[in-house]
Design an enzyme around this catalytic site. Structure first.
Site, mmCIF file in Angstrom:
data_model
loop_
_atom_site.group_PDB
_atom_site.id
_atom_site.type_symbol
_atom_site.label_atom_id
_atom_site.label_comp_id
_atom_site.label_asym_id
_atom_site.label_seq_id
_atom_site.Cartn_x
_atom_site.Cartn_y
_atom_site.Cartn_z
ATOM 1 N N GLY A 1 0.816 -1.211 0.000
ATOM 2 C CA GLY A 1 0.000 0.000 0.000
ATOM 3 C C GLY A 1 0.848 1.259 0.000
ATOM 4 N N GLY B 1 1.602 2.859 -2.622
ATOM 5 C CA GLY B 1 1.204 3.730 -3.736
ATOM 6 C C GLY B 1 1.966 3.461 -5.016
ATOM 7 N N SER B 2 2.121 2.179 -5.357
ATOM 8 C CA SER B 2 2.893 1.847 -6.558
ATOM 9 C C SER B 2 2.222 2.377 -7.828
ATOM 10 C CB SER B 2 3.138 0.341 -6.665
ATOM 11 O OG SER B 2 1.917 -0.346 -6.757
ATOM 12 N N SER B 3 0.879 2.381 -7.865
ATOM 13 C CA SER B 3 0.186 2.858 -9.072
ATOM 14 C C SER B 3 0.450 4.348 -9.291
ATOM 15 C CB SER B 3 -1.317 2.653 -8.944
ATOM 16 O OG SER B 3 -1.598 1.362 -8.521
ATOM 17 N N ALA C 1 3.035 6.075 -8.093
ATOM 18 C CA ALA C 1 4.459 6.281 -8.381
ATOM 19 C C ALA C 1 4.760 5.928 -9.840
ATOM 20 C CB ALA C 1 5.316 5.441 -7.432
ATOM 21 N N ASP D 1 -1.256 10.727 -2.855
ATOM 22 C CA ASP D 1 -0.188 9.798 -3.250
ATOM 23 C C ASP D 1 0.536 10.298 -4.506
ATOM 24 O OD1 ASP D 1 -2.607 9.419 -4.527
ATOM 25 O OD2 ASP D 1 -2.677 7.254 -4.249
#
Ligand code: PMV
Length: 303
Positions: free
Chosen positions: A88, A90-92, A94, A135
């Site tokens: 969680g 925030g890979s999307s 980033a 994010d």
């Protein structure tokens, strides 16, 4: 022609959920990053993203860019993440920010960070439909931010790294699902939920002052209060509660879940000398310690 860029993940310090409804939050960027390598090729779009979830965000970023800047070249894009999308962090967001920044570099558009943020928010909202954009701001600007919904305010706080311990609960949460649950509750219990959001908003304002004054005792207290309000919102879990309780008992200034809840991570603000004791206490109740620095830099060009 090739660009390699990286963007950091994030941790919510205070203010989750309320920030979706025009309240402020405090977010810090973490040292674990997503790297994106973009190359212009003759034709077609080739995407290699080991984290399957990332692919739609890369695709949508390219679609957005093509529409806006009318480029016709082919592209090859490879992503590499230093952290699991399970955490969680925030890979999307980033990966979206890194893709936009990489494209801006490659096509010499020199987009400002504000533009990267605005475009990134639009792209993620096209896919996820919900979200405050905190994010995207963390991935773009890095550091520790005071942030209001949709980027109405984005203030970089002049602070150093915080003494934080991060524990993963072992459960992957679905942020859009939990945000939608709160939306549903808002329809039925508007007064109660906005009452909680008002209290969270005040905690964030006071938290900002405590952060700037390095008053960790006060900040820890506010984190505990914020966690209690998140429990009242119904987004914590027994595991997250246990991990926070264990951290407090072992001497943390304060602890709370970080993010939408329902799983993912908790954070504890700790006296440096008690750090390893607190980490052990979290592990003892089944948490996994994630070694990560905070207050990290935002998106940047690597080469
Ligand atoms: O689950 P995370 O770490 O992506 O955090 C979600 C935070 C929310 O406030 C619940 C949603 C948002 O977009 O601000």
């Amino acid at each position: 022609m090739k660009a390699i860029v990286s963007a950091p993940g994030k941790l919510m310090l205070l203010g989750e959920h309320a920030v979706v409804y025009d309240y402020p939050c405090l977010v810090t960027a973490v040292s674990s990053k997503i790297k994106v390598e973009i190359e212009i090729i003759s034709t077609g779009i080739k995407i290699e993203a080991p984290q399957v979830k990332d692919v739609s965000f890369v695709e949508e970023s390219i679609r957005f860019f093509k529409e806006k800047f009318k480029f016709k070249e082919g592209l090859s894009i490879k992503t590499h993440s230093e952290f699991s999308s399970q955490y969680g962090f925030g890979s999307s967001s980033a990966v979206t920010v890194a893709t936009l920044y990489g494209l801006s570099q490659l096509f010499k558009l020199n987009l400002s960070k504000r533009e990267i943020f605005d475009f990134g928010l639009e792209i993620t909202l096209r896919i996820q439909k919900v979200g405050s954009g905190f994010d995207i701001a963390a991935a773009t600007f890095g550091k520790t931010l005071y942030f209001i919904t949709g980027g109405k305010k984005i203030e970089i706080l002049p602070i150093d790294e915080l003494p934080l311990v991060v524990g993963y609960s072992g459960v992957k949460a679905s942020t859009p699902k939990i945000v939608n649950q709160i939306k549903e509750r808002l329809r039925k219990e508007k007064g109660k939920i906005f009452g909680i959001f008002n209290k969270i908003g005040k905690i964030v304002e006071e938290g900002k002052d405590s952060l700037l004054a390095k008053d960790y005792q006060r900040l820890g207290f506010l984190m505990n209060e914020n966690h209690q309000l998140l429990k009242e919102l119904g987004v914590s879990t027994a595991k997250l509660d246990k991990m926070c309780e264990a951290a407090r008992k072992a001497g943390a200034y304060g602890a709370k879940l970080s993010g939408a809840g329902g799983g993912d991570c908790m954070i504890a603000l700790v006296p440096k000398l008690k750090k390893s004791e607190i980490e052990k206490a979290i592990e003892k109740v089944g948490g996994e310690i994630i070694k990560v620095k905070n207050n990290a830099n935002g998106v940047c060009y690597e080469r």
